[in-house]
Design a protein around this motif. Structure first.
Motif, mmCIF file in Angstrom:
data_model
loop_
_atom_site.group_PDB
_atom_site.id
_atom_site.type_symbol
_atom_site.label_atom_id
_atom_site.label_comp_id
_atom_site.label_asym_id
_atom_site.label_seq_id
_atom_site.Cartn_x
_atom_site.Cartn_y
_atom_site.Cartn_z
ATOM 1 N N ASP A 96 0.836 -1.204 0.000
ATOM 2 C CA ASP A 96 0.000 0.000 0.000
ATOM 3 C C ASP A 96 0.871 1.254 0.000
ATOM 4 O OD1 ASP A 96 0.936 0.279 2.680
ATOM 5 O OD2 ASP A 96 -0.798 -0.798 3.450
ATOM 6 N N ASP A 98 1.356 3.388 2.290
ATOM 7 C CA ASP A 98 2.152 3.553 3.515
ATOM 8 C C ASP A 98 3.507 2.862 3.395
ATOM 9 O OD1 ASP A 98 0.181 5.087 4.789
ATOM 10 O OD2 ASP A 98 -0.836 3.301 5.540
ATOM 11 N N GLU A 99 3.532 1.700 2.770
ATOM 12 C CA GLU A 99 4.803 1.002 2.577
ATOM 13 C C GLU A 99 5.675 1.744 1.557
ATOM 14 O OE1 GLU A 99 6.586 -3.449 1.646
ATOM 15 O OE2 GLU A 99 4.412 -3.210 1.849
ATOM 16 N N ILE A 101 5.659 4.964 1.091
ATOM 17 C CA ILE A 101 6.166 6.124 1.835
ATOM 18 C C ILE A 101 7.339 5.713 2.725
ATOM 19 C CG2 ILE A 101 5.602 7.790 3.665
ATOM 20 C CD1 ILE A 101 2.737 7.895 2.408
ATOM 21 N N ALA A 102 7.230 4.566 3.366
ATOM 22 C CA ALA A 102 8.310 4.097 4.244
ATOM 23 C C ALA A 102 9.605 3.918 3.449
ATOM 24 C CB ALA A 102 7.906 2.789 4.927
ATOM 25 N N LYS A 105 11.080 7.387 2.528
ATOM 26 C CA LYS A 105 11.723 8.029 3.680
ATOM 27 C C LYS A 105 13.156 7.541 3.871
ATOM 28 C CE LYS A 105 7.690 9.015 6.574
ATOM 29 N NZ LYS A 105 7.014 8.655 7.842
#
Length: 123
Positions: A96, A98-99, A101-102, A105
């Motif tokens: 997803d 969120d992964e 984005i991780a 980062k």
């Protein structure tokens, strides 16, 4: 248009590594050390999420093709009206946003530029 997914419902995202021509911390004159990029590349590749990507030469080597008034225009870079450029990308397959984005980062590119994350469309 649908977003590209696999049988496991993972989605593909493009991580666009963006820089600016006016930022002295970006490119050859500064920014992240190349060994940081190599370490990140190794980590993300070994995680098995990379399905594609590329690195680009500087925007001064680019050529733009456009049309104006019915005429085709070819313009050599750099392009004064655009101080932002794509230095490269990864296409990753993850669960997803969120992964995605991780992973973004963790990239050294986030230190001296920014990373644009875009879902890959399935055409």
């Amino acid at each position: 248009m649908t977003l590209e997914t696999t049988e496991e419902n993972d989605m593909k995202y493009a991580l666009l590594l963006m820089g600016t021509t006016q930022d002295p911390e970006c490119g050859e004159d500064g920014g992240a050390d190349p060994t940081e990029f190599m370490a990140f590349d190794k980590e993300i590749s070994e995680a098995g999420v990379v399905v594609g990507g590329f690195a680009l030469e500087g925007p001064e080597l680019g050529v733009r093709v456009s049309e104006s008034g019915g005429e085709c225009l070819v313009t050599s870079g750099p392009f004064a009206e655009s101080n932002e450029f794509v230095g490269g990308s990864y296409v990753i397959e993850v669960a997803d946003i969120d992964e995605a984005i991780a992973w973004a980062k963790k990239s050294p590119a986030a230190k001296s530029g920014h990373i644009e994350i875009r879902p890959v469309a399935d055409y």
